[in-house]
Every structure is written in C-alpha cells, then in structure tokens.
Design a protein around this motif. Structure first.
Motif, PDB file in Angstrom:
ATOM      1  N   GLU A   1       0.747  -1.101   0.183  1.00 33.45           N
ATOM      2  CA  GLU A   1       0.043   0.060  -0.055  1.00 33.45           C
ATOM      3  C   GLU A   1       0.924   1.133  -0.067  1.00 33.45           C
ATOM      4  OE1 GLU A   1      -3.661  -0.175   2.341  1.00 33.45           O
ATOM      5  OE2 GLU A   1      -3.131  -2.147   2.775  1.00 33.45           O
ATOM      6  N   THR A   2       2.144   1.213   0.221  1.00 33.77           N
ATOM      7  CA  THR A   2       3.064   2.303   0.266  1.00 33.77           C
ATOM      8  C   THR A   2       3.568   2.697  -1.108  1.00 33.77           C
ATOM      9  OG1 THR A   2       3.737   1.790   2.536  1.00 33.77           O
ATOM     10  CG2 THR A   2       5.201   3.357   1.285  1.00 33.77           C
ATOM     11  N   SER A   3       3.980   1.744  -1.812  1.00 33.95           N
ATOM     12  CA  SER A   3       4.296   2.064  -3.109  1.00 33.95           C
ATOM     13  C   SER A   3       3.327   1.786  -4.081  1.00 33.95           C
ATOM     14  CB  SER A   3       5.461   0.963  -3.626  1.00 33.95           C
ATOM     15  OG  SER A   3       4.966  -0.346  -3.465  1.00 33.95           O
ATOM     16  N   LYS A   4       2.038   1.230  -3.855  1.00 33.01           N
ATOM     17  CA  LYS A   4       0.829   1.436  -4.619  1.00 33.01           C
ATOM     18  C   LYS A   4       1.186   0.117  -5.625  1.00 33.01           C
ATOM     19  CE  LYS A   4      -1.038   4.855  -2.424  1.00 33.01           C
ATOM     20  NZ  LYS A   4      -1.262   4.316  -1.004  1.00 33.01           N
ATOM     21  N   THR A   5       1.662  -1.047  -5.374  1.00 35.67           N
ATOM     22  CA  THR A   5       1.965  -2.238  -6.211  1.00 35.67           C
ATOM     23  C   THR A   5       1.524  -3.280  -5.721  1.00 35.67           C
ATOM     24  OG1 THR A   5       3.994  -2.199  -5.403  1.00 35.67           O
ATOM     25  CG2 THR A   5       3.994  -0.802  -7.199  1.00 35.67           C
ATOM     26  N   GLY A   6       1.216  -4.211  -6.548  1.00 38.16           N
ATOM     27  CA  GLY A   6       1.002  -5.882  -6.145  1.00 38.16           C
ATOM     28  C   GLY A   6      -0.426  -6.121  -6.107  1.00 38.16           C
ATOM     29  N   ALA A   7      -0.409  -7.244  -5.617  1.00 41.55           N
ATOM     30  CA  ALA A   7      -1.873  -7.998  -5.419  1.00 41.55           C
ATOM     31  C   ALA A   7      -2.075  -8.759  -4.085  1.00 41.55           C
ATOM     32  CB  ALA A   7      -2.119  -8.623  -6.671  1.00 41.55           C
ATOM     33  N   ARG A   8      -3.284  -9.000  -3.660  1.00 45.79           N
ATOM     34  CA  ARG A   8      -3.508 -10.328  -2.667  1.00 45.79           C
ATOM     35  C   ARG A   8      -4.698 -10.936  -3.106  1.00 45.79           C
ATOM     36  NH1 ARG A   8      -4.677  -6.604   1.551  1.00 45.79           N
ATOM     37  NH2 ARG A   8      -2.700  -6.424   2.302  1.00 45.79           N
ATOM     38  N   THR A   9      -4.539 -12.209  -2.849  1.00 48.61           N
ATOM     39  CA  THR A   9      -5.595 -13.202  -3.015  1.00 48.61           C
ATOM     40  C   THR A   9      -5.893 -14.032  -1.898  1.00 48.61           C
ATOM     41  OG1 THR A   9      -5.000 -13.499  -5.305  1.00 48.61           O
ATOM     42  CG2 THR A   9      -6.541 -15.097  -4.421  1.00 48.61           C
ATOM     43  N   ARG A  10      -7.016 -13.783  -1.253  1.00 45.62           N
ATOM     44  CA  ARG A  10      -7.462 -14.545   0.034  1.00 45.62           C
ATOM     45  C   ARG A  10      -8.767 -14.984  -0.120  1.00 45.62           C
ATOM     46  NH1 ARG A  10      -7.310  -9.334   4.007  1.00 45.62           N
ATOM     47  NH2 ARG A  10      -9.200  -8.199   3.097  1.00 45.62           N
ATOM     48  N   ILE A  11      -9.206 -15.968   0.900  1.00 49.29           N
ATOM     49  CA  ILE A  11     -10.542 -16.485   1.288  1.00 49.29           C
ATOM     50  C   ILE A  11     -10.700 -15.890   2.671  1.00 49.29           C
ATOM     51  CG2 ILE A  11     -11.789 -18.327   1.577  1.00 49.29           C
ATOM     52  CD1 ILE A  11      -9.627 -20.106   0.092  1.00 49.29           C
ATOM     53  N   VAL A  12     -11.907 -15.372   2.723  1.00 54.55           N
ATOM     54  CA  VAL A  12     -12.482 -14.658   3.915  1.00 54.55           C
ATOM     55  C   VAL A  12     -13.719 -15.528   4.299  1.00 54.55           C
ATOM     56  CG1 VAL A  12     -13.456 -12.437   4.909  1.00 54.55           C
ATOM     57  CG2 VAL A  12     -11.612 -12.422   2.943  1.00 54.55           C
ATOM     58  N   ARG A  13     -13.827 -15.641   5.749  1.00 50.64           N
ATOM     59  CA  ARG A  13     -15.164 -16.143   5.985  1.00 50.64           C
ATOM     60  C   ARG A  13     -15.722 -15.371   7.433  1.00 50.64           C
ATOM     61  NH1 ARG A  13     -13.180 -22.294   8.510  1.00 50.64           N
ATOM     62  NH2 ARG A  13     -11.798 -21.156  10.500  1.00 50.64           N
ATOM     63  N   PHE A  14     -16.991 -15.228   7.190  1.00 50.02           N
ATOM     64  CA  PHE A  14     -17.700 -14.339   8.407  1.00 50.02           C
ATOM     65  C   PHE A  14     -18.298 -15.702   9.256  1.00 50.02           C
ATOM     66  CE2 PHE A  14     -18.948  -9.907   7.609  1.00 50.02           C
ATOM     67  CZ  PHE A  14     -17.706  -9.848   6.396  1.00 50.02           C
ATOM     68  N   ALA A  15     -18.306 -15.837  10.369  1.00 46.92           N
ATOM     69  CA  ALA A  15     -18.825 -16.687  11.496  1.00 46.92           C
ATOM     70  C   ALA A  15     -20.365 -16.155  11.362  1.00 46.92           C
ATOM     71  CB  ALA A  15     -18.423 -16.596  12.811  1.00 46.92           C
ATOM     72  N   PRO A  16     -21.088 -17.234  11.633  1.00 47.13           N
ATOM     73  CA  PRO A  16     -22.650 -16.909  11.469  1.00 47.13           C
ATOM     74  C   PRO A  16     -22.961 -15.900  12.581  1.00 47.13           C
ATOM     75  CG  PRO A  16     -22.255 -19.464  11.564  1.00 47.13           C
ATOM     76  CD  PRO A  16     -20.998 -18.733  11.763  1.00 47.13           C
ATOM     77  N   GLY A  17     -23.888 -14.850  12.020  1.00 44.19           N
ATOM     78  CA  GLY A  17     -24.073 -13.803  13.172  1.00 44.19           C
ATOM     79  C   GLY A  17     -23.294 -12.602  13.179  1.00 44.19           C
ATOM     80  N   PHE A  18     -21.998 -12.789  12.551  1.00 46.33           N
ATOM     81  CA  PHE A  18     -20.936 -11.595  12.672  1.00 46.33           C
ATOM     82  C   PHE A  18     -21.535 -10.484  11.688  1.00 46.33           C
ATOM     83  CE2 PHE A  18     -17.178  -9.522  11.242  1.00 46.33           C
ATOM     84  CZ  PHE A  18     -16.734  -8.997  12.339  1.00 46.33           C
ATOM     85  N   ALA A  19     -21.109  -9.425  12.148  1.00 43.43           N
ATOM     86  CA  ALA A  19     -21.288  -8.278  11.351  1.00 43.43           C
ATOM     87  C   ALA A  19     -20.208  -7.169  11.701  1.00 43.43           C
ATOM     88  CB  ALA A  19     -22.680  -7.194  11.697  1.00 43.43           C
TER      89      ALA A  19
ATOM     90  N   TRP B   1      -9.717 -10.777  -4.256  1.00 45.29           N
ATOM     91  CA  TRP B   1      -8.768 -10.209  -5.043  1.00 45.29           C
ATOM     92  C   TRP B   1      -8.495  -8.713  -4.970  1.00 45.29           C
ATOM     93  CZ3 TRP B   1     -12.830 -13.035  -7.270  1.00 45.29           C
ATOM     94  CH2 TRP B   1     -12.368 -14.394  -7.764  1.00 45.29           C
ATOM     95  N   GLN B   2      -7.519  -8.554  -4.458  1.00 42.43           N
ATOM     96  CA  GLN B   2      -7.051  -6.734  -4.078  1.00 42.43           C
ATOM     97  C   GLN B   2      -6.154  -6.660  -4.723  1.00 42.43           C
ATOM     98  OE1 GLN B   2      -6.831  -7.236   0.057  1.00 42.43           O
ATOM     99  NE2 GLN B   2      -9.092  -6.895   0.352  1.00 42.43           N
ATOM    100  N   TYR B   3      -6.087  -5.475  -5.649  1.00 41.45           N
ATOM    101  CA  TYR B   3      -4.696  -5.139  -6.437  1.00 41.45           C
ATOM    102  C   TYR B   3      -4.812  -3.797  -6.953  1.00 41.45           C
ATOM    103  CZ  TYR B   3      -8.329  -6.063  -9.957  1.00 41.45           C
ATOM    104  OH  TYR B   3      -9.624  -5.730 -10.661  1.00 41.45           O
ATOM    105  N   TYR B   4      -3.366  -3.361  -7.328  1.00 37.67           N
ATOM    106  CA  TYR B   4      -3.339  -1.752  -7.964  1.00 37.67           C
ATOM    107  C   TYR B   4      -3.308  -2.356  -9.394  1.00 37.67           C
ATOM    108  CZ  TYR B   4      -2.463   0.031  -3.508  1.00 37.67           C
ATOM    109  OH  TYR B   4      -2.601   0.381  -2.016  1.00 37.67           O
ATOM    110  N   ARG B   5      -3.674  -1.304 -10.325  1.00 34.59           N
ATOM    111  CA  ARG B   5      -3.781  -1.316 -11.791  1.00 34.59           C
ATOM    112  C   ARG B   5      -2.742   0.079 -12.211  1.00 34.59           C
ATOM    113  NH1 ARG B   5      -9.166  -1.798 -14.776  1.00 34.59           N
ATOM    114  NH2 ARG B   5      -7.653  -1.471 -16.541  1.00 34.59           N
ATOM    115  N   LYS B   6      -2.012  -0.436 -13.079  1.00 34.05           N
ATOM    116  CA  LYS B   6      -1.109   0.742 -13.683  1.00 34.05           C
ATOM    117  C   LYS B   6      -2.014   1.621 -14.778  1.00 34.05           C
ATOM    118  CE  LYS B   6       3.207  -0.995 -12.784  1.00 34.05           C
ATOM    119  NZ  LYS B   6       4.387  -1.379 -13.167  1.00 34.05           N
TER     120      LYS B   6
END
Length: 122
Positions: A40-58, A117-122
């Motif tokens: 996030e400092t150099s505004k480059t790269g990408a991240r791929t991850r799986i995210v899970r919310f537990a039941p009832g979480f907000a 997927w989170q990423y910076y585009r040129k």
C-alpha cells in the motif's frame, strides 16, 4: 505477512486450517491468505485470500481503500448492515470495487465464505 506471488497450478486447499483473524477485527472474521505482495505504500502488487464470516458476525464500519477489490461470495449469505442496498444476498454473488469505493458495513446471518482479489492497476 506478504507471501510473494508465484505460479500455483491447481493446488488442493485445506480449508480446515491456516485461518487467521483479520487484523483489527474479532476472531469471527478470518482470512486464509493464498498469495500477497500488495504494498500500500508503493501502490503495487496484489493479494488473493479467502475470507469467512462466522454466523451472526457483522462489521460496523464503512471501508474505503485505494486499490481495486473483487469479491466472489462462494457460500452463505451477506447483507448490508447500514440499511442500504439489497438485504440477504445469497451465494453466488460478485462485487467489483474500483479504488475509493465506499463499502460495508456487512454481516452474515448463516456465515459465509468469500474469495477476494485486491490489486493495484497501472
């Protein structure tokens, strides 16, 4: 911790382990990092991850970031917790958010699993 992006060819994933609480959130919101060189400092790269919310979480806050984010709701449900937008979206569902797009807060009644997927585009 960044895990450099590298070629990965159809590797089996063990969804029973490797989960970590998302930084700044309770343990009911967890991530399984697949690859990450997002800077996030150099505004480059990408991240791929799986995210899970537990039941009832907000979550309680609206998020805004300076990178692109695409989210695919694989399983479960999700709703907007601030009363805007559709309520009770069921998987499968998809979001594409350009940089600067406010989103959230979100919750899940039954719990959910998302691919992000989170990423910076040129």
């Amino acid at each position: 911790m960044n895990t450099p992006r590298r070629p990965i060819d159809l590797t089996a994933l063990d969804l029973s382990e490797g989960w970590e609480p998302l930084k700044g959130y309770p343990a009911a919101l967890q991530v399984k990092l697949l690859s990450d060189d997002l800077d996030e400092t150099s505004k480059t790269g990408a991240r791929t991850r799986i995210v899970r919310f537990a039941p009832g979480f907000a979550t309680s806050a609206t998020l805004v970031h300076d990178y692109w984010e695409e989210v695919y709701l694989l399983e479960g449900d999700m709703q907007f917790e601030d009363g805007t937008g559709p309520s009770g979206i069921q998987a499968p569902a998809y979001s594409c958010r350009p940089p600067g797009t406010p989103h959230g807060p979100y919750g899940s009644r039954r719990g959910c699993l998302m691919l992000e997927w989170q990423y910076y585009r040129k």
